[in-house]
Design an enzyme around this catalytic site. Structure first.
Site, PDB file in Angstrom:
ATOM      1  N   GLU A   1      96.826  58.290  -5.788  1.00 48.52           N
ATOM      2  CA  GLU A   1      95.773  57.571  -5.070  1.00 48.52           C
ATOM      3  C   GLU A   1      95.186  56.446  -5.913  1.00 48.52           C
ATOM      4  O   GLU A   1      94.818  55.387  -5.407  1.00 48.52           O
ATOM      5  CB  GLU A   1      94.671  58.535  -4.640  1.00 48.52           C
TER       6      GLU A   1
ATOM      7  N   HIS B   1     100.066  62.256  10.722  1.00 43.97           N
ATOM      8  CA  HIS B   1     100.692  61.026  10.258  1.00 43.97           C
ATOM      9  C   HIS B   1     101.150  60.137  11.408  1.00 43.97           C
ATOM     10  O   HIS B   1     101.017  58.923  11.346  1.00 43.97           O
ATOM     11  CB  HIS B   1     101.908  61.353   9.394  1.00 43.97           C
ATOM     12  N   ILE B   2     101.725  60.731  12.420  1.00 45.56           N
ATOM     13  CA  ILE B   2     102.288  59.886  13.482  1.00 45.56           C
ATOM     14  C   ILE B   2     101.497  59.925  14.779  1.00 45.56           C
ATOM     15  O   ILE B   2     101.727  59.096  15.659  1.00 45.56           O
ATOM     16  CB  ILE B   2     103.767  60.236  13.755  1.00 45.56           C
ATOM     17  N   PHE B   3     100.552  60.848  14.910  1.00 46.85           N
ATOM     18  CA  PHE B   3      99.793  60.924  16.155  1.00 46.85           C
ATOM     19  C   PHE B   3      98.301  60.635  15.997  1.00 46.85           C
ATOM     20  O   PHE B   3      97.586  60.533  16.981  1.00 46.85           O
ATOM     21  CB  PHE B   3      99.973  62.299  16.810  1.00 46.85           C
ATOM     22  N   ALA B   4      97.821  60.526  14.780  1.00 46.18           N
ATOM     23  CA  ALA B   4      96.391  60.274  14.591  1.00 46.18           C
ATOM     24  C   ALA B   4      96.152  59.073  13.702  1.00 46.18           C
ATOM     25  O   ALA B   4      95.153  58.975  13.015  1.00 46.18           O
ATOM     26  CB  ALA B   4      95.714  61.512  13.999  1.00 46.18           C
ATOM     27  N   GLY B   5      97.080  58.142  13.695  1.00 48.85           N
ATOM     28  CA  GLY B   5      96.899  56.963  12.871  1.00 48.85           C
ATOM     29  C   GLY B   5      98.219  56.280  12.707  1.00 48.85           C
ATOM     30  O   GLY B   5      99.128  56.495  13.461  1.00 48.85           O
ATOM     31  N   GLY B   6      98.330  55.458  11.749  1.00 45.76           N
ATOM     32  CA  GLY B   6      99.538  54.817  11.306  1.00 45.76           C
ATOM     33  C   GLY B   6     100.704  54.604  12.163  1.00 45.76           C
ATOM     34  O   GLY B   6     101.005  54.852  13.194  1.00 45.76           O
TER      35      GLY B   6
ATOM     36  N   HIS C   1      97.176  53.292  -5.608  1.00 48.25           N
ATOM     37  CA  HIS C   1      96.797  52.510  -4.432  1.00 48.25           C
ATOM     38  C   HIS C   1      95.504  51.745  -4.706  1.00 48.25           C
ATOM     39  O   HIS C   1      95.370  50.570  -4.362  1.00 48.25           O
ATOM     40  CB  HIS C   1      96.573  53.436  -3.235  1.00 48.25           C
TER      41      HIS C   1
END
Length: 726
Positions: A590, A721-726, A593
């Site tokens: 982190e 990861h794929i259903f609540a963002g990004g 980033h």
């Protein structure tokens, strides 16, 4: 973002891997996008690798990466103060004495909302005093102002930087700061009241975003810049902004006719609502599972750290006399406890119960995410068709470096290279468990993998992760990390607690200085798990980006501010936070980033720091920093016994190095499952067709998992990861 990172030294079993992946899925903003994405993108979060890291709310990192946290949560990132750098001002010579000039109020508000902290002049966001009651009036007043500013911009816009990009950046930034603040609080200090307030004003915010993204005067002005004779004289940063804005406008529906645009906007509104609901269901389902244990025999094998945390959790649930030694102990699905049970509990029935609870989170009753998944996939496909794409994956790849075909080609290459190694991993577990007299040796199931993997690793490398915790105290790890940053980048990082308001007493605040002693950035760090109010996983996001346009004094750029969020083991009793090696990796990830965001020298705010970076490139700095966890001098500098101060023994370091690729084949396949499933659902899956999403998961898993998932596996219901963002 979710780029693949180095395969973690893994001790995490498939189960833990799955858990962590799910834990780490977060929501984030697409850094590869410009204005619109800045308002919507989720933060960088670590991948659901199997270590406690988490769900989206920043850039969601690779599902298996320790950096899962930074990756995907930009969409709900909080923005921070309007700070400007000043290498000459004495007020910047020390972070502790830093006293920035007050930020001029960017707009006038009615008396009825005049005391609202979301609308006040501040140097750093007032995280400590913002409450749910401030959200509705604050956001509505802000939207009224930025709508007025957008009206003015559309009337006066010209294809020039001062008449187009600069006023546009100011509009976007205003909303980003305030909305980001509110969404960040939802991720780290969730409450029913805050959820309700956000849910009520969210459609109004999305409506403004759509209007902004579909503004033809702005779109035409950017195209005019691109087509002007001055195009070649623009800097690379400015060219990138223009190209991104043109592409984003098209993806936002600017070219659609009225009826299709109306349909597109309805889809966007509903997708935003469903995304938030999905993540809320995952959080609520995770909190819902509680198992009170009163007989210590039931949790035989759990290390002292886990017993202490389970007792501490029991105390928080009303069992005032709970102790690590005598209980009772509260078992939950919170990452530190869940992973400990899967790795260490000798009670196979307990492991099975906890595992089944985890893989079926948010898959039944009022919290069932199944209909939400189906509707999201259906709407995403409709959106793709409206924009003349074959599928939603093509829309996603439009702002990335890769293509669908290249991604599938790479995934198959890695899958085939990993398969035989993964088969050997499972055979090794069977052989070892049989040698230990395990009755389940010939029929290992998912709740056995993590447990026997840990036992095999201990036997093969003579490493016990729990016994290593005393060498990784939170303060020593951070000191070593900051010293490494000084060596690599010539920066000094100093504690600046008290300079900025925080949302929890455990949150730390730091100042980053250059070699001359001048502040160049700031960041918050929220390290510990708080399952009652904090989203699982780990992530990094911007609070505010570096910007010339938003300079306070007109000469020096506004300084970047970031926040890092983890869910590591909190202090237990009189002991400090003692970290696992995986938690150390996560912090380094982190921080990588955060460094990209904070050390930028780019003054164009729309592409400064983590903004404007393609998702399939953004994991480079985070994974680069993770590698230093295996660098001898670095590890020796952070691995100091919290009581004696002694460094970790040389032979232990060599064992950690040797164990780095333990079960790498299995861990690689786990990531391939997640990525392949994501692509399959967004390329070939037909909503309301003959296959359910769970059928697709089972089909994909037959090629990506040596031990296929259980028929009742509902991992997808927690796949933030794929259903609540990004």
């Amino acid at each position: 973002m979710r780029i693949i990172r180095h395969i973690p030294n893994t001790v995490l079993f498939n189960t833990i891997f799955v858990s962590v992946n799910i834990l780490m899925a977060s929501t984030r903003f697409s850094l590869s996008r410009s204005v619109q994405p800045i308002l919507k993108r989720p933060p960088f979060s670590s991948s659901p690798r199997f270590a406690p890291k988490a769900l989206l709310k920043s850039y969601p990192c690779p599902l298996w990466s320790s950096s899962f946290s930074f990756c995907v949560q930009t969409l709900h990132h909080s923005t921070s103060p309007y700070l400007s750098s000043s290498s000459s001002s004495s007020s910047f010579s020390s972070c502790s004495s830093f006293s920035p000039p007050s930020m001029a109020s960017s707009f006038t508000v009615d008396d009825s909302v005049g005391s609202n902290p979301l609308l006040q002049d501040f140097d750093f966001p007032p995280f400590d005093i913002v409450e749910a009651k401030h959200v509705r009036p604050g956001i509505r007043a802000l939207l009224k102002k930025v709508e007025s500013d957008l009206d003015e911009l559309e009337k006066t816009v010209e294809p020039s930087w001062p008449k187009l990009v600069e006023p546009l950046e100011k509009i976007v930034d205003r909303l980003t700061v305030v909305w980001g603040m509110v969404n960040h609080l939802k991720a780290v200090k969730d409450s029913a009241e805050l959820r309700a307030a956000i849910e009520e004003v969210q459609p109004e915010k999305v409506k403004f975003q759509l209007r902004l993204g579909q503004s033809k005067p702005i779109y035409n002005a950017f195209k005019a810049i691109k087509e002007s004779p001055d195009w070649q004289s623009l800097s690379e940063a400015r060219k990138r902004i223009v190209d991104a804005q043109i592409k984003e406008a098209v993806l936002n529906g600017v070219s659609l006719e009225d009826d299709k645009r109306e349909q597109f906007n309805k889809i966007q509104q509903e997708l935003e609502r469903l995304s938030h609901k999905f993540s809320e269901n995952v959080l609520d389902a995770t909190k819902k599972f509680e198992k009170l244990v009163t007989d210590k025999k039931e949790i035989d094998g759990l290390p002292a750290t886990a017993l202490g945390l389970a007792a501490q959790t029991a105390v928080s649930k009303g069992h005032e006399n709970a102790t690590a030694e005598n209980g009772p102990w509260m078992i939950t699905l919170d990452a530190p406890i869940f992973i400990s049970v899967m790795q260490h509990a000798r009670n196979r029935a307990l492991r099975e119960e906890v595992y089944r609870a985890y893989i079926t989170r948010a898959s039944s009753g009022d919290l069932d995410n199944t209909p939400i998944i189906n509707q999201i996939l259906k709407l995403r496909l409709e959106k793709a068709k409206l924009l003349n794409y074959n599928n939603y994956a093509e829309i996603s790849m439009a702002t990335k470096m890769a293509t669908v075909d290249k991604a599938e080609e790479l995934l198959e290459k890695i899958r085939s290279a990993s398969w035989d190694a993964a088969v050997r991993d499972v055979e090794a577990l069977k052989s070892y468990s049989k040698s230990q007299g395990a009755s389940e040796a010939d029929s290992l199931s998912h709740w056995d993998i993590s447990f026997w993997s840990e036992r095999l690793r201990e036997s093969k490398y003579d490493i016990n992760e729990e016994e290593l915790r005393p060498y990784f105290s939170f303060s020593k790890v951070m000191d070593g990390l900051f010293n490494l940053a000084k060596i690599l980048f010539g920066i000094d990082i100093e504690a600046a607690d008290g300079l900025a308001p925080v949302w929890n007493k455990d949150v730390r605040f730091y100042c980053v200085k250059d070699s001359s002693g001048s502040p160049i950035a700031y960041f918050y760090f929220d390290p510990y798990s708080r399952p009652s109010e904090k989203r699982e996983g780990a992530w990094m996001d911007e609070v505010v980006s570096r910007s010339r346009v938003l300079s306070r004094n007109g000469t020096t750029a506004r300084l970047p501010v970031a926040h890092m969020v983890c869910n590591q083991t909190p202090p237990v009793g009189d002991k400090p936070s003692l970290m696992t090696f995986r938690e150390v990796e996560t912090v380094f990830h982190e921080f990588g980033h955060a460094l990209q965001h904070m050390l930028t020298k780019q003054d164009e705010g729309l592409v400064a720091g983590i903004r404007g970076v393609e998702w399939d490139a953004v994991e480079l700095p985070s994974q680069f920093m993770e590698n230093w966890c295996y660098h001898r001098d670095t590890l020796m500098s952070i691995a100091k016994h919290y009581q004696t101060g002694e460094s970790i023994p040389e032979e232990v370091y060599l064992k950690l190095l040797a164990a780095r690729t333990f079960r790498a084949g299995s861990l690689s396949l786990r990531q391939i499952r997640f990525a392949s499933l994501d692509l399959e659902l967004h390329t070939k899956y037909i909503p309301d067709g003959p296959e359910s999403v769970y059928d697709v998961d089972q089909r994909v898993s037959r090629k990506t998992q040596v031990i296929p998932p259980l028929p009742e596996d509902r991992f997808l219901c927690g796949f933030n990861h794929i259903f609540a963002g990004g």
